[in-house]
Design a protein around this motif. Structure first.
Motif, mmCIF file in Angstrom:
data_model
loop_
_atom_site.group_PDB
_atom_site.id
_atom_site.type_symbol
_atom_site.label_atom_id
_atom_site.label_comp_id
_atom_site.label_asym_id
_atom_site.label_seq_id
_atom_site.Cartn_x
_atom_site.Cartn_y
_atom_site.Cartn_z
ATOM 1 N N PRO A 203 14.306 47.901 32.827
ATOM 2 C CA PRO A 203 14.371 48.825 33.970
ATOM 3 C C PRO A 203 15.726 49.528 34.085
ATOM 4 C CG PRO A 203 14.673 46.592 34.735
ATOM 5 C CD PRO A 203 14.399 46.488 33.255
ATOM 6 N N LEU A 204 16.125 50.191 33.014
ATOM 7 C CA LEU A 204 17.374 50.959 32.989
ATOM 8 C C LEU A 204 17.097 52.325 32.379
ATOM 9 C CD1 LEU A 204 19.922 48.282 31.687
ATOM 10 C CD2 LEU A 204 19.727 49.120 34.039
ATOM 11 N N THR A 205 17.702 53.355 32.929
ATOM 12 C CA THR A 205 17.590 54.703 32.371
ATOM 13 C C THR A 205 18.979 55.324 32.325
ATOM 14 O OG1 THR A 205 17.377 55.905 34.471
ATOM 15 C CG2 THR A 205 15.368 54.894 33.562
ATOM 16 N N ASP A 206 19.049 56.568 31.821
ATOM 17 C CA ASP A 206 20.347 57.238 31.779
ATOM 18 C C ASP A 206 20.834 57.636 33.173
ATOM 19 O OD1 ASP A 206 18.580 59.254 32.326
ATOM 20 O OD2 ASP A 206 19.104 60.509 30.621
ATOM 21 N N LYS A 207 19.996 57.430 34.192
ATOM 22 C CA LYS A 207 20.399 57.678 35.580
ATOM 23 C C LYS A 207 20.843 56.396 36.282
ATOM 24 C CE LYS A 207 19.189 62.093 35.617
ATOM 25 N NZ LYS A 207 18.624 62.207 34.253
ATOM 26 N N SER A 208 20.714 55.254 35.628
ATOM 27 C CA SER A 208 21.098 53.985 36.246
ATOM 28 C C SER A 208 22.610 53.929 36.467
ATOM 29 C CB SER A 208 20.673 52.812 35.353
ATOM 30 O OG SER A 208 19.271 52.764 35.209
ATOM 31 N N PRO A 209 23.054 53.268 37.538
ATOM 32 C CA PRO A 209 24.502 53.146 37.787
ATOM 33 C C PRO A 209 25.190 52.396 36.651
ATOM 34 C CG PRO A 209 23.221 52.490 39.718
ATOM 35 C CD PRO A 209 22.247 52.625 38.589
ATOM 36 N N ALA A 210 26.400 52.824 36.345
ATOM 37 C CA ALA A 210 27.167 52.181 35.274
ATOM 38 C C ALA A 210 27.340 50.677 35.494
ATOM 39 C CB ALA A 210 28.528 52.867 35.119
ATOM 40 N N PRO A 211 27.612 50.208 36.732
ATOM 41 C CA PRO A 211 27.750 48.754 36.935
ATOM 42 C C PRO A 211 26.482 47.981 36.591
ATOM 43 C CG PRO A 211 28.724 49.937 38.773
ATOM 44 C CD PRO A 211 27.973 50.944 37.965
ATOM 45 N N SER A 212 25.312 48.575 36.860
ATOM 46 C CA SER A 212 24.049 47.898 36.551
ATOM 47 C C SER A 212 23.858 47.766 35.044
ATOM 48 C CB SER A 212 22.874 48.680 37.154
ATOM 49 O OG SER A 212 22.978 48.744 38.562
ATOM 50 N N ILE A 213 24.227 48.822 34.316
ATOM 51 C CA ILE A 213 24.108 48.795 32.859
ATOM 52 C C ILE A 213 25.049 47.765 32.274
ATOM 53 C CG2 ILE A 213 24.496 50.150 30.759
ATOM 54 C CD1 ILE A 213 23.587 52.617 32.394
ATOM 55 N N LYS A 214 26.276 47.746 32.779
ATOM 56 C CA LYS A 214 27.253 46.800 32.241
ATOM 57 C C LYS A 214 26.870 45.366 32.552
ATOM 58 C CE LYS A 214 31.429 47.950 31.925
ATOM 59 N NZ LYS A 214 32.826 48.383 32.179
ATOM 60 N N ALA A 215 26.353 45.141 33.769
ATOM 61 C CA ALA A 215 25.961 43.786 34.157
ATOM 62 C C ALA A 215 24.818 43.280 33.296
ATOM 63 C CB ALA A 215 25.567 43.758 35.632
ATOM 64 N N ARG A 216 23.892 44.156 32.921
ATOM 65 C CA ARG A 216 22.720 43.739 32.149
ATOM 66 C C ARG A 216 23.001 43.659 30.661
ATOM 67 N NH1 ARG A 216 17.107 43.676 33.284
ATOM 68 N NH2 ARG A 216 16.160 42.564 31.529
ATOM 69 N N LEU A 217 23.791 44.627 30.145
ATOM 70 C CA LEU A 217 23.959 44.731 28.692
ATOM 71 C C LEU A 217 25.388 44.487 28.209
ATOM 72 C CD1 LEU A 217 21.824 47.954 28.120
ATOM 73 C CD2 LEU A 217 21.104 45.591 27.756
ATOM 74 N N GLY A 218 26.349 44.596 29.105
ATOM 75 C CA GLY A 218 27.735 44.425 28.686
ATOM 76 C C GLY A 218 28.293 45.609 27.935
ATOM 77 N N VAL A 219 27.725 46.824 28.131
ATOM 78 C CA VAL A 219 28.223 48.036 27.469
ATOM 79 C C VAL A 219 28.421 49.119 28.525
ATOM 80 C CG1 VAL A 219 27.037 47.470 25.321
ATOM 81 C CG2 VAL A 219 25.920 48.974 26.979
ATOM 82 N N SER A 220 29.183 50.137 28.183
ATOM 83 C CA SER A 220 29.412 51.238 29.109
ATOM 84 C C SER A 220 28.162 52.108 29.230
ATOM 85 C CB SER A 220 30.586 52.099 28.627
ATOM 86 O OG SER A 220 30.232 52.787 27.441
ATOM 87 N N LYS A 221 28.116 52.911 30.276
ATOM 88 C CA LYS A 221 26.969 53.798 30.475
ATOM 89 C C LYS A 221 26.882 54.815 29.347
ATOM 90 C CE LYS A 221 24.669 56.788 33.820
ATOM 91 N NZ LYS A 221 24.586 57.205 35.239
ATOM 92 N N ASN A 222 28.029 55.326 28.889
ATOM 93 C CA ASN A 222 28.028 56.305 27.806
ATOM 94 C C ASN A 222 27.473 55.706 26.520
ATOM 95 O OD1 ASN A 222 28.801 58.940 26.676
ATOM 96 N ND2 ASN A 222 30.304 57.753 25.531
ATOM 97 N N ALA A 223 27.889 54.465 26.203
ATOM 98 C CA ALA A 223 27.381 53.803 25.000
ATOM 99 C C ALA A 223 25.877 53.550 25.121
ATOM 100 C CB ALA A 223 28.128 52.493 24.767
ATOM 101 N N PHE A 224 25.433 53.194 26.320
ATOM 102 C CA PHE A 224 24.001 52.972 26.554
ATOM 103 C C PHE A 224 23.199 54.259 26.330
ATOM 104 C CE2 PHE A 224 20.542 53.240 29.763
ATOM 105 C CZ PHE A 224 19.701 52.267 29.237
ATOM 106 N N LYS A 225 23.696 55.355 26.879
ATOM 107 C CA LYS A 225 22.993 56.633 26.728
ATOM 108 C C LYS A 225 22.915 57.045 25.262
ATOM 109 C CE LYS A 225 23.989 59.899 29.691
ATOM 110 N NZ LYS A 225 24.784 60.801 30.575
ATOM 111 N N GLN A 226 23.997 56.839 24.517
ATOM 112 C CA GLN A 226 23.974 57.158 23.089
ATOM 113 C C GLN A 226 22.987 56.262 22.349
ATOM 114 O OE1 GLN A 226 28.035 56.877 21.790
ATOM 115 N NE2 GLN A 226 28.598 58.869 22.597
#
Length: 252
Positions: A203-226
């Motif tokens: 349940p993550l998209t490129d619109k998800s908050p950066a803290p949520s992405i980092k908490a779930r995956l341990g990566v930055s939002k930019n790295a996740f989007k790439q």
């Protein structure tokens, strides 16, 4: 800094020491997080994996350490060539690569090894408003920014890091993640692993908050989007309004 370059720690391996244990915790010239094993009228003594404990003299203590606690120190040789510890790291370390070269504490080769993208050894220091100070290759201070940490790190932890950039004044910005394609590959691996663990939907998209992405995956939002962009192009995932889903091998 109050000490001359002659007072700074000798390079690693420069001390010919007897009585070295099979696995010493630190060497002369290194920064280390060591346990206080005794305190007496001479000073404090630190365990460093050798038969003889390491002296931390009173004049090298900005505050009196307590037995059983750990302290962050740098190990140097005193005037008589004896290994000695100091908690006054700023007396020995440089604030920037430029300062280190200007004062003769860093060779051109060593400075080049701290160029952007280079792999370096870090020892985690104090927390600041911007991030965590870290000692780079036991010689120069650098900074890990709070918002770019993929995981929690501990004071005194020695780990591998990367030079993110060298600023105009020679100060170092650091990262725990390599730059470029390797970083994207690592993020991609984490996304795929998280998808597998979650049964194929995240349940993550490129619109998800950066803290949520980092908490779930341990990566930055930019790295996740790439990462999800590459996975989508490779037809390994589908993009949905509320998350990403791993494609089955037989999907069109």
């Amino acid at each position: 800094m109050t000490r001359s370059s002659q007072d700074r720690p000798a390079p690693r391996g420069s001390r010919d020491s007897a009585n070295v244990s099979a696995a010493p915790l630190a060497e002369v010239g290194q920064v280390a997080y060591l346990e206080v094993v005794a305190v007496n009228n001479t000073g404090a003594f630190l365990g460093w994996g050798r038969p003889k404990d390491l002296l931390l003299p009173f004049n090298e203590q900005p505050y009196r350490p307590t037995e059983g606690k750990r302290v962050l120190v740098i190990i140097f040789e005193d005037d008589q060539g004896r290994p000695t510890a100091s908690m006054r790291l700023d007396d020995f370390l440089y604030d920037s690569v430029d300062e280190a070269q200007r004062e003769g504490g860093l060779s051109e080769e060593a400075a080049n090894a701290m160029a952007p993208g280079k792999t370096v050894t870090l020892v985690i220091g104090d927390r600041t408003d911007l991030g965590l100070k870290a000692v780079v290759d036991d010689r120069v201070w650098g900074l890990l920014y709070h918002g770019e940490l993929p995981r929690q790190v501990r004071r005194g932890e020695r780990l591998t890091g990367y030079v993110k950039q060298r600023r105009e004044d020679g100060r170092l910005d650091l990262s725990l993640m390599p730059a470029g394609g390797v970083k994207r590959d690592m993020a991609t691996d984490k996304v795929l692993a998280a998808l597998d663990e979650a049964g194929g939907f995240l349940p993550l998209t490129d619109k998800s908050p950066a803290p949520s992405i980092k908490a779930r995956l341990g990566v930055s939002k930019n790295a996740f989007k790439q990462a999800i962009g590459g996975l989508y192009k490779a037809r390994q995932i589908t993009l949905e309004s509320d998350g990403i889903r791993r494609r089955e091998n037989d999907e069109d």
